[in-house]
Design a protein around this motif. Structure first.
Motif, PDB file in Angstrom:
ATOM      1  N   PRO A  20      42.249  57.909  82.403  1.00  0.00           N
ATOM      2  CA  PRO A  20      43.558  58.443  81.991  1.00  0.00           C
ATOM      3  C   PRO A  20      44.662  57.378  82.003  1.00  0.00           C
ATOM      4  O   PRO A  20      44.623  56.429  82.787  1.00  0.00           O
ATOM      5  CB  PRO A  20      43.854  59.521  83.044  1.00  0.00           C
ATOM      6  N   TYR A  21      45.629  57.584  81.154  1.00  0.00           N
ATOM      7  CA  TYR A  21      46.828  56.754  81.094  1.00  0.00           C
ATOM      8  C   TYR A  21      47.465  56.709  82.481  1.00  0.00           C
ATOM      9  O   TYR A  21      47.595  57.732  83.154  1.00  0.00           O
ATOM     10  CB  TYR A  21      47.794  57.387  80.088  1.00  0.00           C
ATOM     11  N   GLY A  22      47.824  55.503  82.937  1.00  0.00           N
ATOM     12  CA  GLY A  22      48.481  55.352  84.235  1.00  0.00           C
ATOM     13  C   GLY A  22      47.529  55.379  85.416  1.00  0.00           C
ATOM     14  O   GLY A  22      47.969  55.420  86.564  1.00  0.00           O
ATOM     15  N   MET A  79      47.581  41.809  81.099  1.00  0.00           N
ATOM     16  CA  MET A  79      46.932  42.897  81.829  1.00  0.00           C
ATOM     17  C   MET A  79      47.951  43.605  82.726  1.00  0.00           C
ATOM     18  O   MET A  79      48.046  44.835  82.742  1.00  0.00           O
ATOM     19  CB  MET A  79      45.748  42.385  82.650  1.00  0.00           C
ATOM     20  N   GLN A  80      48.731  42.830  83.453  1.00  0.00           N
ATOM     21  CA  GLN A  80      49.762  43.392  84.332  1.00  0.00           C
ATOM     22  C   GLN A  80      50.808  44.142  83.512  1.00  0.00           C
ATOM     23  O   GLN A  80      51.226  45.247  83.881  1.00  0.00           O
ATOM     24  CB  GLN A  80      50.414  42.295  85.158  1.00  0.00           C
ATOM     25  N   GLN A  81      51.230  43.564  82.406  1.00  0.00           N
ATOM     26  CA  GLN A  81      52.250  44.204  81.572  1.00  0.00           C
ATOM     27  C   GLN A  81      51.761  45.547  81.023  1.00  0.00           C
ATOM     28  O   GLN A  81      52.514  46.529  80.995  1.00  0.00           O
ATOM     29  CB  GLN A  81      52.659  43.271  80.427  1.00  0.00           C
ATOM     30  N   LEU A  82      50.504  45.593  80.608  1.00  0.00           N
ATOM     31  CA  LEU A  82      49.943  46.850  80.092  1.00  0.00           C
ATOM     32  C   LEU A  82      49.910  47.912  81.180  1.00  0.00           C
ATOM     33  O   LEU A  82      50.270  49.074  80.944  1.00  0.00           O
ATOM     34  CB  LEU A  82      48.536  46.612  79.523  1.00  0.00           C
ATOM     35  N   LEU A  83      49.485  47.520  82.373  1.00  0.00           N
ATOM     36  CA  LEU A  83      49.441  48.475  83.486  1.00  0.00           C
ATOM     37  C   LEU A  83      50.853  48.942  83.850  1.00  0.00           C
ATOM     38  O   LEU A  83      51.091  50.143  84.035  1.00  0.00           O
ATOM     39  CB  LEU A  83      48.750  47.854  84.702  1.00  0.00           C
ATOM     40  N   GLU A  84      51.772  48.018  83.936  1.00  0.00           N
ATOM     41  CA  GLU A  84      53.152  48.374  84.288  1.00  0.00           C
ATOM     42  C   GLU A  84      53.784  49.280  83.238  1.00  0.00           C
ATOM     43  O   GLU A  84      54.581  50.166  83.563  1.00  0.00           O
ATOM     44  CB  GLU A  84      53.985  47.116  84.522  1.00  0.00           C
ATOM     45  N   SER A  85      53.420  49.096  81.973  1.00  0.00           N
ATOM     46  CA  SER A  85      53.962  49.959  80.914  1.00  0.00           C
ATOM     47  C   SER A  85      53.462  51.394  81.068  1.00  0.00           C
ATOM     48  O   SER A  85      54.056  52.325  80.526  1.00  0.00           O
ATOM     49  CB  SER A  85      53.592  49.415  79.530  1.00  0.00           C
ATOM     50  N   ILE A  95      47.248  45.898  92.591  1.00  0.00           N
ATOM     51  CA  ILE A  95      47.804  47.219  92.306  1.00  0.00           C
ATOM     52  C   ILE A  95      48.297  47.829  93.609  1.00  0.00           C
ATOM     53  O   ILE A  95      47.582  47.848  94.612  1.00  0.00           O
ATOM     54  CB  ILE A  95      46.752  48.119  91.634  1.00  0.00           C
ATOM     55  N   GLN A  96      49.530  48.309  93.577  1.00  0.00           N
ATOM     56  CA  GLN A  96      50.123  48.968  94.739  1.00  0.00           C
ATOM     57  C   GLN A  96      49.749  50.453  94.698  1.00  0.00           C
ATOM     58  O   GLN A  96      49.534  51.006  93.622  1.00  0.00           O
ATOM     59  CB  GLN A  96      51.645  48.792  94.712  1.00  0.00           C
TER      60      GLN A  96
END
Length: 112
Positions: A20-22, A79-85, A95-96
């Motif tokens: 899932p997203y997020g 990768m980080q930017q995609l996750l943060e978005s 990942i926190q």
């Protein structure tokens, strides 16, 4: 590459597309879900080769929540930017609140 390997990669891609997203999951969790618990590295190889296959590979991390596959993405922090978005918090490639965003297909897909 042997046909079995390609079939395994296709199965990995199908599971990854369900994340899932997020949310995130780990290489080992996907491997275990596919009945190949000792094949986390093969899941990583599949993610490395997922470019152009519409697979959200950025959502697959190591078992500790580290962005170990980040060097396979274009750009230094993609990768980080995609996750943060998607609302996932990342600090120093980690990942926190990993437990709260972790997705386990075995638990999620069995309840549907």
């Amino acid at each position: 590459m042997k046909q079995e390997t390609l079939n395994f990669f296709d199965k990995v891609y199908e599971v990854a597309k369900l994340i899932p997203y997020g949310r995130v999951t780990s290489y080992g969790t996907i491997a275990k879900y596919l009945g190949a618990a000792k094949s986390a590295r093969m899941v990583g190889y599949a993610m490395n080769g997922s470019t152009g296959k519409d697979v959200p590979a950025h959502r697959v991390v190591n078992r500790k929540g580290l962005l170990t596959g980040k060097h396979h993405f274009d750009g230094t922090n993609l990768m980080q930017q995609l996750l943060e978005s998607e609302g996932v918090i990342v600090v120093d490639n980690q990942i926190q609140n990993f437990d709260s965003v972790f997705w386990d297909p075995a638990k999620d897909l069995l309840t549907k």
